[in-house]
Design a protein around this motif. Structure first.
Motif, PDB file in Angstrom:
ATOM      1  N   GLY A 201      -0.420   0.196  -4.145  1.00 41.01           N
ATOM      2  CA  GLY A 201      -1.820   0.615  -4.057  1.00 41.01           C
ATOM      3  C   GLY A 201      -2.592  -0.265  -3.111  1.00 41.01           C
ATOM      4  O   GLY A 201      -2.050  -1.181  -2.491  1.00 41.01           O
ATOM      5  N   GLY A 202      -3.893   0.006  -3.000  1.00 41.56           N
ATOM      6  CA  GLY A 202      -4.788  -0.841  -2.216  1.00 41.56           C
ATOM      7  C   GLY A 202      -4.438  -0.866  -0.729  1.00 41.56           C
ATOM      8  O   GLY A 202      -3.617  -0.117  -0.261  1.00 41.56           O
ATOM      9  N   LEU A 203      -5.075  -1.733  -0.012  1.00 40.30           N
ATOM     10  CA  LEU A 203      -5.989  -2.770  -0.496  1.00 40.30           C
ATOM     11  C   LEU A 203      -7.409  -2.214  -0.582  1.00 40.30           C
ATOM     12  O   LEU A 203      -7.606  -1.174  -1.170  1.00 40.30           O
TER      13      LEU A 203
ATOM     14  N   SER B  52       0.862  -1.173   0.000  1.00 43.27           N
ATOM     15  CA  SER B  52       0.000   0.000   0.000  1.00 43.27           C
ATOM     16  C   SER B  52       0.905   1.232   0.000  1.00 43.27           C
ATOM     17  O   SER B  52       1.963   1.231   0.637  1.00 43.27           O
ATOM     18  N   HIS B  53       0.503   2.281  -0.748  1.00 37.57           N
ATOM     19  CA  HIS B  53       1.314   3.499  -0.680  1.00 37.57           C
ATOM     20  C   HIS B  53       0.897   4.278   0.566  1.00 37.57           C
ATOM     21  O   HIS B  53      -0.180   4.849   0.642  1.00 37.57           O
TER      22      HIS B  53
ATOM     23  N   ASN C 103      -9.808   1.128   5.963  1.00 35.91           N
ATOM     24  CA  ASN C 103      -8.902   0.958   4.826  1.00 35.91           C
ATOM     25  C   ASN C 103      -8.077  -0.301   5.048  1.00 35.91           C
ATOM     26  O   ASN C 103      -7.626  -0.564   6.159  1.00 35.91           O
ATOM     27  N   GLY C 104      -7.880  -1.066   3.977  1.00 33.62           N
ATOM     28  CA  GLY C 104      -6.988  -2.208   4.057  1.00 33.62           C
ATOM     29  C   GLY C 104      -5.590  -1.805   3.631  1.00 33.62           C
ATOM     30  O   GLY C 104      -5.409  -1.079   2.669  1.00 33.62           O
TER      31      GLY C 104
ATOM     32  N   ASP D 204      -9.910  -8.178   1.373  1.00 30.83           N
ATOM     33  CA  ASP D 204      -8.459  -8.216   1.513  1.00 30.83           C
ATOM     34  C   ASP D 204      -7.947  -9.646   1.632  1.00 30.83           C
ATOM     35  O   ASP D 204      -6.977 -10.035   0.977  1.00 30.83           O
ATOM     36  N   GLU D 205      -8.580 -10.427   2.483  1.00 27.93           N
ATOM     37  CA  GLU D 205      -8.115 -11.786   2.725  1.00 27.93           C
ATOM     38  C   GLU D 205      -8.233 -12.638   1.466  1.00 27.93           C
ATOM     39  O   GLU D 205      -7.356 -13.464   1.182  1.00 27.93           O
ATOM     40  N   ALA D 206      -9.294 -12.437   0.696  1.00 27.68           N
ATOM     41  CA  ALA D 206      -9.449 -13.182  -0.555  1.00 27.68           C
ATOM     42  C   ALA D 206      -8.362 -12.793  -1.548  1.00 27.68           C
ATOM     43  O   ALA D 206      -7.781 -13.649  -2.234  1.00 27.68           O
TER      44      ALA D 206
END
Length: 282
Positions: A168-170, A10-11, A273-274, A216-218
């Motif tokens: 990026g993300g999650l 993640s940024h 946020n993830g 996220d976990e998936a």
């Protein structure tokens, strides 16, 4: 020791209000691995928050000359971009039937800058070839298409010692991107007010937190292997399950496919946020 290392992160926004938990600590471990690996080239899959690409938003673009905007307390200055190598990659992708754009120059925002600085120390510490993936202005590519792009890029650089980065993300929701046809971005004051309202709703309902954790976990399970079977399912009802910011994980998917190795999660945390850091074995 293999010819490639993959790091996805993640940024992380470096503001006083930003979280400094397990993911921040794991960045230091990832940076140590990068230093040990000592890549000759960094191929960086990143996105944008409608700062670099506004009038025309390509699905994929290879950037031949890049500077950092310095937004959100990010770095500024010029990247060391190997433009001749970028041109050769574009030619190879076109030959492979990818409709890739060529960005002759781009001022990249913190989607590239934060993670480049976090992993390399300075954004010009290594030659960096930025590959832009549209994640903020739908319609965007499917996760399978991002993986196909990444695989082709990995094949092209198979003879080099490459660090592949996805940033990026999650799962999260980007304020101001709910109506992409307007092309408008919220002011920082409006953005903070929006985040406050989302956090408050999450504390009351608990629903956003659960969606973040489940998606996220998936996703992390998918990149934790080498099978592509999960790619079609992860993008179904993406905004509802992971928020419109979850599309940023297209950058992770491309980097994962480029490296061709399963990634292990160094850290994962979530609220509304993830955030996570994942890395391949060298």
């Amino acid at each position: 020791m293999t010819n490639s290392l993959t790091v996805c992160s993640s940024h992380l926004i470096t503001l006083p209000s930003a979280p400094f938990g397990p993911v921040r600590e794991a960045i230091a471990d990832a940076r140590a691995a990068v230093n040990e690996f000592d890549p000759e080239l960094v191929v960086f899959f990143g996105t944008d928050h409608r700062r670099a690409f506004r009038a025309v938003v390509p699905t994929f673009a290879v950037v031949l000359s890049a500077t950092a905007q310095g937004d959100v307390a990010g770095p500024s200055g010029a990247y060391d971009v190997p433009s001749a190598l970028g041109r050769a990659l574009v030619a190879d992708l076109v030959a492979g039937e990818f409709d890739i754009a060529t960005a002759y120059e781009a001022a990249l925002d913190h989607a590239f800058g934060h993670t480049a600085r976090d992993l390399l120390g300075e954004i010009d510490a290594k030659p960096v070839l930025p590959i832009f993936i549209n994640c903020a202005s739908p319609p965007h590519a499917s996760f399978r298409r991002a993986a196909s792009l990444g695989r082709r890029v990995g094949e092209f650089f198979a003879d080099k010692r490459v660090l592949y980065v996805g940033s990026g993300g999650l799962a999260h929701d980007l304020p101001g991107f709910r109506e992409p046809e307007t092309g408008e971005v919220l002011t920082e004051e409006e953005r903070q007010a929006w985040i406050k309202s989302v956090n408050e709703r999450a504390r009351v309902e608990g629903t956003i937190r659960e969606l973040v954790r489940t998606w996220d976990e998936a996703f992390l399970a998918g990149i934790g292997g080498t099978s592509w079977d999960w790619l079609d399912e992860i993008g179904v009802d993406l905004v509802e399950r992971g928020g419109n910011g979850a599309a940023e994980c297209l950058t992770w998917t491309a980097a994962w496919a480029a490296g061709g190795q399963a990634l292990k999660t160094l850290a994962h945390e979530f609220d509304t946020n993830g955030r996570a850091v994942a890395i391949s074995d060298k």
